[in-house]
Design a protein around this motif. Structure first.
Motif: not given
Length: 403
Positions: A269-288
């Protein structure tokens, strides 16, 4: 109270050597070579394998130290003089061996010859593989595998548009649209009238890279259904496999995009927008950063192993040929080192790698912010592996690493 045992176990940086008499152990020369050919380390002379200090008398320690100095100073024992320093301790001698400079590798015993080169593998001294020997010979001769000349390469093996796009991206103001020798030299595509490995890796045609450098200069992705390579259904090897070839930019961009399609996701849940968002289970920057690290720091003197990416049900592993040049215990404490400075500069100018060389720190901090298990970094028999886990912390010990 006098210490009678070494509590630290033997490792890739530490070896115990027992002396049954007041003579040097017969294999101490090979151990010195192994440390010098690896990351350096120390030998404790007069200590049993279990860490027990033999408490050798002073006259024996004096004799042993003289023998060590004679072995080093004679100029007849090693093909190059190893950089060592001996220190007296209570009942034993500490021999500190510095990693040899690239131009002095491999270090070996004259009586053995170059057919018997030794390195450290964990807590053991082992004979170097032909693959490793080839790599250090290339590094010794050319100052790094990336600048090895390719006499079989020609201008036809290069992608002209790739070179022009790079020139525009980095802003070479004198470029008039023509690719000449001056431009090729400035980009390090040519050195001493020979095309370089760096040049072909960065700007080569896909077919030429595979033909000239070998089919394993690529990224090899494999997906498994379980937590290891053998726990899937009977007869299953892997769920998915895909290889990424081409220049380094293409390998990174295509593999990075594809891996993300295979990563598990979670809903937040995005606290700023109040909407649900899908994210990768590991951070994208860590993968990169883990992927950039593998492609940018891999040992390109080894052409029999790919950058391997294994996706399991609980983690992602990225492994590349070439151990880390910085000891793992010093990650984040000392400056980064690379065996491929030209490749890393190329990746930074392509805006693929960070300019600040903070990849490991980025991986660790992004994982910590997500509340996941600590990433695992390992040197494994000539390879470097990063493991990124999908699990959140489940006990107090796991939580300590964040602090």
């Amino acid at each position: 109270m006098k210490q009678n045992r070494i509590l630290e176990p033997e490792s890739d940086k530490l070896e115990f050597k027992e002396c049954s008499s007041d003579n040097l152990p017969t294999n101490i020369g090979r151990a010195i070579c192994a440390f010098a050919n690896s990351k350096g380390g120390k030998i404790l002379l007069g200590v049993k394998d279990n860490g027990q200090i033999l408490d050798l008398p002073v006259e024996v320690l004096d004799k042993l130290q003289k023998e060590i100095n004679n072995m080093i100073d004679s100029g007849k024992t090693f093909n190059h003089r190893p950089q060592i320093k001996t220190v007296y301790r209570n009942g034993y001698i500490e021999i500190n061996i510095k990693e040899a400079e690239p131009y002095n590798k491999p270090l070996y015993l004259v009586r053995d010859g170059i057919s018997k080169v030794f390195v450290r593998h964990g807590s053991t001294t082992a004979k170097a593989s032909n693959e490793y020997l080839t790599s250090i010979m290339i590094n010794s001769r050319y100052g790094g595998a990336e600048m090895r000349p390719l006499k079989e390469a020609s201008i036809k093996d290069f992608d002209q548009e790739e070179i022009k796009n790079y020139i525009e991206a980095v802003g070479i103001s004198e470029f008039n649209g023509k690719i000449n020798n001056d431009i090729l030299n400035r980009l390090r595509i040519i050195k001493n009238n020979n095309f370089t490995t760096f040049g072909l890796l960065s700007f080569g045609q896909k077919s030429s890279i595979s033909t000239i450098l070998g089919p394993k200069i690529n990224v090899d992705f494999r997906q498994y259904s379980g937590t290891d390579k053998v726990s899937g259904e009977e007869g299953e090897i892997y769920l998915d496999r895909k290889e990424f070839i081409g220049n380094l930019r293409q390998q990174f961009e295509e593999s990075f995009t594809y891996i993300k399609t295979k990563l598990p996701r979670k809903s937040i849940l995005n606290s700023a927008t109040g909407k649900r968002e899908e994210i990768y289970v590991i951070p994208e920057e860590a993968l990169r950063e883990a992927l950039v690290n593998a492609i940018g720091h891999r040992d390109y003197g080894v052409n029999t192993s790919s950058v391997i990416i294994n996706l399991f049900s609980d983690r992602l592993e990225i492994e590349n040929p070439g151990e880390s040049l910085v000891p793992i215990e010093l990650f984040g404490k000392v400056d980064s080192r690379t065996r491929n400075p030209n490749i890393m500069d190329y990746l930074q100018r392509q805006k693929i790698a960070e300019q600040s060389a903070r990849g490991i720190i980025t991986i660790k901090t992004s994982i910590a912010k997500r509340g996941l298990l600590s990433p695992k970094f390992e040197n494994l028999a000539g390879n470097f592996k990063v493991s990124l886990f999908f699990s959140t912390m489940h006990n107090e010990a796991d939580k300590l690493w964040i602090d």
